[in-house]
Design a protein around this motif. Structure first.
Motif, PDB file in Angstrom:
ATOM      1  N   ILE A 109     -55.562  46.534  -9.232  1.00 49.98           N
ATOM      2  CA  ILE A 109     -54.841  48.019  -8.917  1.00 49.98           C
ATOM      3  C   ILE A 109     -54.671  48.356  -8.089  1.00 49.98           C
ATOM      4  N   ALA A 110     -54.716  48.935  -6.868  1.00 49.47           N
ATOM      5  CA  ALA A 110     -53.936  48.723  -5.868  1.00 49.47           C
ATOM      6  C   ALA A 110     -53.096  48.217  -5.746  1.00 49.47           C
ATOM      7  N   GLU A 145     -44.313  49.825  -7.215  1.00 52.73           N
ATOM      8  CA  GLU A 145     -43.389  50.711  -6.468  1.00 52.73           C
ATOM      9  C   GLU A 145     -42.150  49.597  -5.807  1.00 52.73           C
ATOM     10  N   LEU A 146     -42.718  49.189  -5.230  1.00 54.80           N
ATOM     11  CA  LEU A 146     -41.575  47.695  -4.576  1.00 54.80           C
ATOM     12  C   LEU A 146     -40.568  47.750  -5.518  1.00 54.80           C
ATOM     13  N   ASP A 147     -40.984  47.703  -7.026  1.00 55.98           N
ATOM     14  CA  ASP A 147     -40.211  46.823  -7.833  1.00 55.98           C
ATOM     15  C   ASP A 147     -39.363  48.148  -7.955  1.00 55.98           C
ATOM     16  N   GLN A 148     -40.087  48.709  -8.341  1.00 59.93           N
ATOM     17  CA  GLN A 148     -39.252  50.351  -8.842  1.00 59.93           C
ATOM     18  C   GLN A 148     -38.010  50.598  -7.034  1.00 59.93           C
ATOM     19  N   VAL A 149     -38.334  50.105  -5.691  1.00 56.83           N
ATOM     20  CA  VAL A 149     -37.490  50.678  -4.739  1.00 56.83           C
ATOM     21  C   VAL A 149     -36.482  49.437  -4.614  1.00 56.83           C
ATOM     22  N   ILE A 150     -37.067  48.363  -4.709  1.00 61.23           N
ATOM     23  CA  ILE A 150     -35.997  46.914  -5.511  1.00 61.23           C
ATOM     24  C   ILE A 150     -34.916  47.183  -5.858  1.00 61.23           C
ATOM     25  N   LEU A 167     -47.035  47.269 -18.654  1.00 56.51           N
ATOM     26  CA  LEU A 167     -46.609  48.498 -18.207  1.00 56.51           C
ATOM     27  C   LEU A 167     -46.333  47.516 -16.927  1.00 56.51           C
ATOM     28  N   LEU A 168     -47.868  47.072 -16.453  1.00 54.45           N
ATOM     29  CA  LEU A 168     -48.209  47.047 -15.042  1.00 54.45           C
ATOM     30  C   LEU A 168     -48.393  45.455 -14.557  1.00 54.45           C
ATOM     31  N   GLU A 226     -44.987  59.703  -9.375  1.00 58.58           N
ATOM     32  CA  GLU A 226     -43.775  59.242  -9.314  1.00 58.58           C
ATOM     33  C   GLU A 226     -43.922  58.369  -9.414  1.00 58.58           C
ATOM     34  N   SER A 227     -44.719  56.932  -9.797  1.00 56.85           N
ATOM     35  CA  SER A 227     -43.544  55.420  -9.624  1.00 56.85           C
ATOM     36  C   SER A 227     -44.256  55.632 -11.471  1.00 56.85           C
ATOM     37  N   MET A 228     -45.328  55.725 -12.146  1.00 53.82           N
ATOM     38  CA  MET A 228     -45.762  55.965 -12.849  1.00 53.82           C
ATOM     39  C   MET A 228     -45.489  56.569 -13.732  1.00 53.82           C
TER      40      MET A 228
END
Ligand code: SIN
Length: 350
Positions: A335-336, A343-348, A237-238, A214-216
């Motif tokens: 990679i992890a 994911e954290l950036d999206q949550v913030i 992107l990453l 989902e995050s990707m």
């Protein structure tokens, strides 16, 4: 699966399996020279193994793969898996960084139940002891087996090398020249003629298949919507995560210069149980204070590195940003950490 012979999409990316050089020799060749159709010609009994649809994606050595290649490969696999006429996917890849691609795909592809497999070769097609056609055959045979008897649980991303089937967390290149370069006690199954002898289900722990799907997808949608980003270049992107490998007599000043400005995250491959030399502790504190996340891994091939009392950052204020790699290698840790920070950036931001 209705058909006796599975419909497999073969995606080629280059590597030694498609390498050509002086006839009879194993070294001094050029990777990624042989097309998919020519590779398949070497597979005995192909008609009984699979109906193969070919997609040539890249023709490069895996040391040259970037984040853009990883994202494009993931997309090509997704497209194939979504096709109702596709039962599984096979990717040919270079051996040198195969474990990185396998781990990235494992974490970012959805759990469709359709098997996806990566295979490779240590000797080019022109070598006297070329292993590419054999691995290709074994991968197609294993895919056929997996299509007929889908495991009820567990991952659907596999790596087939020298008759052994590895999960994405198990696979690592351990020898630079031998055909069984990935030989490792931690493998899930062994291919014997036409069937897989299962040894164990791969241990995934917190790194479950599809955990970052989902995050990707969200990141790719935002990327496409951002008019300033290039939709055909995903190299940024990453987040960039440098890997620092510890050893005796480490020059902390030089490493400090290389890590300026502080990146979002760093993997430190410590010695033994992830121990970081004292000369580096000041730099680690500076990085943590600057908001950098650090994953402590081990340069010891099997790790593991757990959060433990030996780690002086456990009790400090930045403890939350000092992570332990567990059984992940430094390369898997990179990679992890990239995906965790995405994911954290999206949550913030949400
Ligand atoms: C590569 O990783 O592309 C070259 C080496 C190999 O495939 O064995």
């Amino acid at each position: 699966m209705k058909n006796a012979v599975p419909r497999i999409t073969l995606i080629t990316t280059g590597g030694t399996i498609a390498g050509l050089g002086e006839l009879g020799f194993s070294t001094g060749y050029k990777a990624g020279q042989v097309g998919a159709e020519a590779l398949l010609l070497g597979v005995p009994g192909l008609e009984g193994l699979a109906q193969v649809k070919v997609q040539s994606l890249f023709s490069i050595g895996s040391q040259n793969l970037t984040a853009t290649h990883a994202v494009l490969l993931r997309q090509a696999i997704l497209d194939a898996l979504e096709d109702v006429n596709c039962d599984g996917v096979l990717v040919t890849h270079g051996t040198d960084t195969l474990e990185e691609t396998a781990f990235f795909l494992h974490l970012t592809l959805p759990a469709t139940g359709k098997p996806t497999m990566l295979t490779a070769a240590m000797r080019p097609a022109s070598a006297a002891s070329s292993d590419g056609a054999g691995n290709l055959r074994d991968a197609l045979q294993s895919l056929k087996s997996l299509c007929h008897n889908r495991p009820k649980a567990g991952p659907s991303l596999w790596v087939l090398m020298a008759s052994r089937l590895y999960g994405a967390l198990e696979v690592s290149k351990r020898n630079a020249l031998a055909p069984d370069a990935f030989h490792n006690q931690r493998h899930s199954a062994f291919l014997l003629d036409d069937h897989l002898e299962w040894i164990s289900t791969p241990i995934e722990g917190e790194w479950t298949a599809g955990r970052f799907f989902e995050s990707m997808e969200t990141a790719l949608k935002l990327w496409a919507a951002d008019t300033e980003s290039h939709t055909d270049n995903f190299d940024t992107l990453l987040p960039e995560i440098p890997v620092v490998v510890c050893h005796q007599d480490l020059n902390a000043q030089r490493i400090g210069r290389m890590l300026k400005p502080a990146p979002m995250g760093v993997v430190i491959a410590g010695v033994g149980h992830g121990a970081i030399p004292e000369s580096l502790h000041g730099l680690v504190n500076t990085l943590l204070k600057a908001g950098c996340w650090i994953m402590r891994a081990s340069r010891t091939p099997e790790g593991p590195v757990f959060v433990s009392g030996e780690n002086p950052w456990n009790k400090q204020a930045f403890a939350g940003r000092m992570l332990a790699a567990g059984r992940l290698s430094p390369w898997q840790s990179r990679i992890a950490l990239q995906l965790l920070l995405l994911e954290l950036d999206q949550v913030i931001k949400s």
